[in-house]
Design a protein around this motif. Sequence first.
Motif, PDB file in Angstrom:
ATOM      1  N   ASN A  71       0.558  -3.959  -6.093  1.00 11.49           N
ATOM      2  CA  ASN A  71       1.184  -2.673  -5.815  1.00 11.49           C
ATOM      3  C   ASN A  71       0.167  -1.555  -5.996  1.00 11.49           C
ATOM      4  O   ASN A  71      -0.442  -1.425  -7.058  1.00 11.49           O
ATOM      5  CB  ASN A  71       2.370  -2.445  -6.752  1.00 11.49           C
ATOM      6  CG  ASN A  71       2.951  -1.053  -6.588  1.00 11.49           C
ATOM      7  OD1 ASN A  71       3.230  -0.611  -5.480  1.00 11.49           O
ATOM      8  ND2 ASN A  71       3.133  -0.348  -7.696  1.00 11.49           N
ATOM      9  N   SER A  72       0.001  -0.724  -4.953  1.00 14.01           N
ATOM     10  CA  SER A  72      -0.991   0.351  -4.982  1.00 14.01           C
ATOM     11  C   SER A  72      -0.379   1.736  -5.107  1.00 14.01           C
ATOM     12  O   SER A  72      -1.110   2.717  -5.270  1.00 14.01           O
ATOM     13  CB  SER A  72      -1.850   0.320  -3.706  1.00 14.01           C
ATOM     14  OG  SER A  72      -2.544  -0.889  -3.595  1.00 14.01           O
ATOM     15  N   ALA A  73       0.950   1.856  -5.000  1.00 17.79           N
ATOM     16  CA  ALA A  73       1.600   3.165  -5.022  1.00 17.79           C
ATOM     17  C   ALA A  73       2.693   3.154  -6.091  1.00 17.79           C
ATOM     18  O   ALA A  73       2.475   2.685  -7.197  1.00 17.79           O
ATOM     19  CB  ALA A  73       2.130   3.510  -3.634  1.00 17.79           C
ATOM     20  N   THR A  74       3.900   3.639  -5.765  1.00 13.19           N
ATOM     21  CA  THR A  74       4.998   3.644  -6.725  1.00 13.19           C
ATOM     22  C   THR A  74       6.012   2.572  -6.370  1.00 13.19           C
ATOM     23  O   THR A  74       6.539   2.545  -5.257  1.00 13.19           O
ATOM     24  CB  THR A  74       5.697   5.012  -6.770  1.00 13.19           C
ATOM     25  OG1 THR A  74       4.759   5.991  -7.240  1.00 13.19           O
ATOM     26  CG2 THR A  74       6.884   4.986  -7.717  1.00 13.19           C
ATOM     27  N   ASN A 126       0.153  -4.348 -10.963  1.00 14.39           N
ATOM     28  CA  ASN A 126       0.359  -2.913 -10.791  1.00 14.39           C
ATOM     29  C   ASN A 126      -1.010  -2.263 -10.953  1.00 14.39           C
ATOM     30  O   ASN A 126      -1.513  -2.102 -12.063  1.00 14.39           O
ATOM     31  CB  ASN A 126       1.349  -2.396 -11.840  1.00 14.39           C
ATOM     32  CG  ASN A 126       1.907  -1.035 -11.493  1.00 14.39           C
ATOM     33  OD1 ASN A 126       2.353  -0.794 -10.384  1.00 14.39           O
ATOM     34  ND2 ASN A 126       1.897  -0.131 -12.467  1.00 14.39           N
ATOM     35  N   GLY A 172       4.044   1.707  -1.345  1.00 12.50           N
ATOM     36  CA  GLY A 172       5.104   1.794  -2.337  1.00 12.50           C
ATOM     37  C   GLY A 172       6.187   0.766  -2.114  1.00 12.50           C
ATOM     38  O   GLY A 172       6.276   0.120  -1.061  1.00 12.50           O
ATOM     39  N   ALA A 183      -1.421   3.146  -9.617  1.00 12.60           N
ATOM     40  CA  ALA A 183      -0.066   2.818  -9.177  1.00 12.60           C
ATOM     41  C   ALA A 183       0.919   3.017 -10.323  1.00 12.60           C
ATOM     42  O   ALA A 183       0.540   3.142 -11.488  1.00 12.60           O
ATOM     43  CB  ALA A 183      -0.001   1.390  -8.666  1.00 12.60           C
ATOM     44  N   THR A 184       2.222   3.031  -9.981  1.00 10.93           N
ATOM     45  CA  THR A 184       3.279   3.224 -10.973  1.00 10.93           C
ATOM     46  C   THR A 184       4.379   2.206 -10.758  1.00 10.93           C
ATOM     47  O   THR A 184       4.816   1.982  -9.632  1.00 10.93           O
ATOM     48  CB  THR A 184       3.883   4.643 -10.867  1.00 10.93           C
ATOM     49  OG1 THR A 184       2.876   5.607 -11.155  1.00 10.93           O
ATOM     50  CG2 THR A 184       5.037   4.825 -11.847  1.00 10.93           C
ATOM     51  N   TRP A 185       4.810   1.579 -11.863  1.00 10.86           N
ATOM     52  CA  TRP A 185       6.067   0.831 -11.880  1.00 10.86           C
ATOM     53  C   TRP A 185       7.089   1.706 -12.591  1.00 10.86           C
ATOM     54  O   TRP A 185       6.930   2.039 -13.762  1.00 10.86           O
ATOM     55  CB  TRP A 185       5.909  -0.505 -12.600  1.00 10.86           C
ATOM     56  CG  TRP A 185       7.224  -1.259 -12.722  1.00 10.86           C
ATOM     57  CD1 TRP A 185       8.186  -1.063 -13.675  1.00 10.86           C
ATOM     58  CD2 TRP A 185       7.724  -2.284 -11.859  1.00 10.86           C
ATOM     59  NE1 TRP A 185       9.250  -1.912 -13.457  1.00 10.86           N
ATOM     60  CE2 TRP A 185       8.995  -2.668 -12.346  1.00 10.86           C
ATOM     61  CE3 TRP A 185       7.231  -2.912 -10.724  1.00 10.86           C
ATOM     62  CZ2 TRP A 185       9.764  -3.661 -11.742  1.00 10.86           C
ATOM     63  CZ3 TRP A 185       7.996  -3.903 -10.125  1.00 10.86           C
ATOM     64  CH2 TRP A 185       9.243  -4.271 -10.620  1.00 10.86           C
ATOM     65  N   LYS A 194       0.804  -1.216   0.000  1.00 15.45           N
ATOM     66  CA  LYS A 194       0.000   0.000   0.000  1.00 15.45           C
ATOM     67  C   LYS A 194       0.841   1.272   0.000  1.00 15.45           C
ATOM     68  O   LYS A 194       0.373   2.327  -0.411  1.00 15.45           O
ATOM     69  CB  LYS A 194      -0.922   0.013   1.232  1.00 15.45           C
ATOM     70  CG  LYS A 194      -1.932  -1.109   1.294  1.00 15.45           C
ATOM     71  CD  LYS A 194      -3.079  -0.864   0.352  1.00 15.45           C
ATOM     72  CE  LYS A 194      -4.224  -1.830   0.589  1.00 15.45           C
ATOM     73  NZ  LYS A 194      -5.344  -1.611  -0.343  1.00 15.45           N
ATOM     74  N   GLY A 237      -2.120   0.390 -14.003  1.00 14.90           N
ATOM     75  CA  GLY A 237      -1.693   1.739 -13.677  1.00 14.90           C
ATOM     76  C   GLY A 237      -0.775   2.284 -14.755  1.00 14.90           C
ATOM     77  O   GLY A 237      -1.109   2.287 -15.936  1.00 14.90           O
TER      78      GLY A 237
END
Length: 395
Positions: free
Chosen positions: A146-149, A167, A130, A171-173, A128, A195
């Motif tokens: 993954n919910s954030a970066t 992702n 990152g 969110a960001t990968w 949550k 995301g």
Amino acid sequence: SGTWSVATGATLQLGSGGTAALNGSISGAGTVNLGSSGTLNYTGTYNVTGSTAGSGAIVNFTSPATVTATGPLTITAGTLNFSTGKAISVSTITHSAGTLTGTDTLTVTGMLTWSGGTESGTGITNAKGGMTISGEPFFDTRTLNNSATATWSGIDFLMLNGSIFNNLAGATWNHTVDTPIAFEGGNTPTFSNAGTFKKTGGTSTSGGGVSSGIVFNNSGAVQANTGILTIADAGSCTGVCSGTWSVATGATLQLGSGGTAALSGKISGAGTVNFGSSGTLNYTGTYDITGGTTGSGAIVNFTSPATVTATGPLTITAGTLNFSTGKAVSVSTLTHSAGTLTGTDTLTITGLLTWSGGTESGTGITDANDGMTISGEPFLDTRTINNKKTATWSG
């Protein structure tokens, strides 16, 4: 069944010379270090708010255990197995070696820092707050949301045995280096992007991205911002992947498939698209690439309702490019040395058509508006070519 308590600032180091079974509560605001050896089977209530470290022992939290709190969780060796049948929440995870495993859903509210070791089991990790991922971690069987970066800067992110990385939307990968998310064996893993998946670093000719053997499903946005971004095995989601793809000036998006991919999202930008070394891509979206397009091995079918607005200079060195959209297609130049250009569309070449090998086929028409240079041993099969300037033959 005895209890264990750890005061603020104190540390309880627990291990076993063989196998120990504990069911008494472990609690306190201090630190628990799950020692250097042995196996601990724990079925009590674990409520430690200071911190918990896995540093060598194999620790099995199994039903009817309840893990109320661990504090910041650190794994440097050994195994922490969470299989209580209950959801678990931790503030942060720092994982450099050893194994995190189990069947439980583990929610990390803060940062997940992962530089080595293995995360496995049939459980789920919800990141949550990152992720920072480096080194050479192994992702085995488990599902990670993954919910954030999530920032990748390591050597190889190794996925195996059907592991799933999601992702999520919003969110960001952030792929900062020319290294891969790589297949390590077993059942096919999946990386699903709802995301943003972006490559922001690395300019070597090796590129970086998602290697063959891992299905990449894009329903979000993929951004090739620098260097070469490779997606070797684009997927088909639950039917067709609707995510968008963009390529910045000077960057290259290399797309392929391990089998058959279905894509409908817009592909656009001033960079270059290279349709990779294998598989079939069925494309039905809007293609608007001004930097250049290369067919280098994949079979790519542009079919209705696809619209090909621009390709930039078009190069075919292997594979097949099939333009059958039902609409006219215009390209600036065509350089064709091997592989196949085919389809039903009318293809207008506003610049030079350079043809030294391969096949041009299908029931479509090619209008060579600015002349042709023809050499080697090319094949013209079924197709109609209209030459409007000078065609020079030297083959």
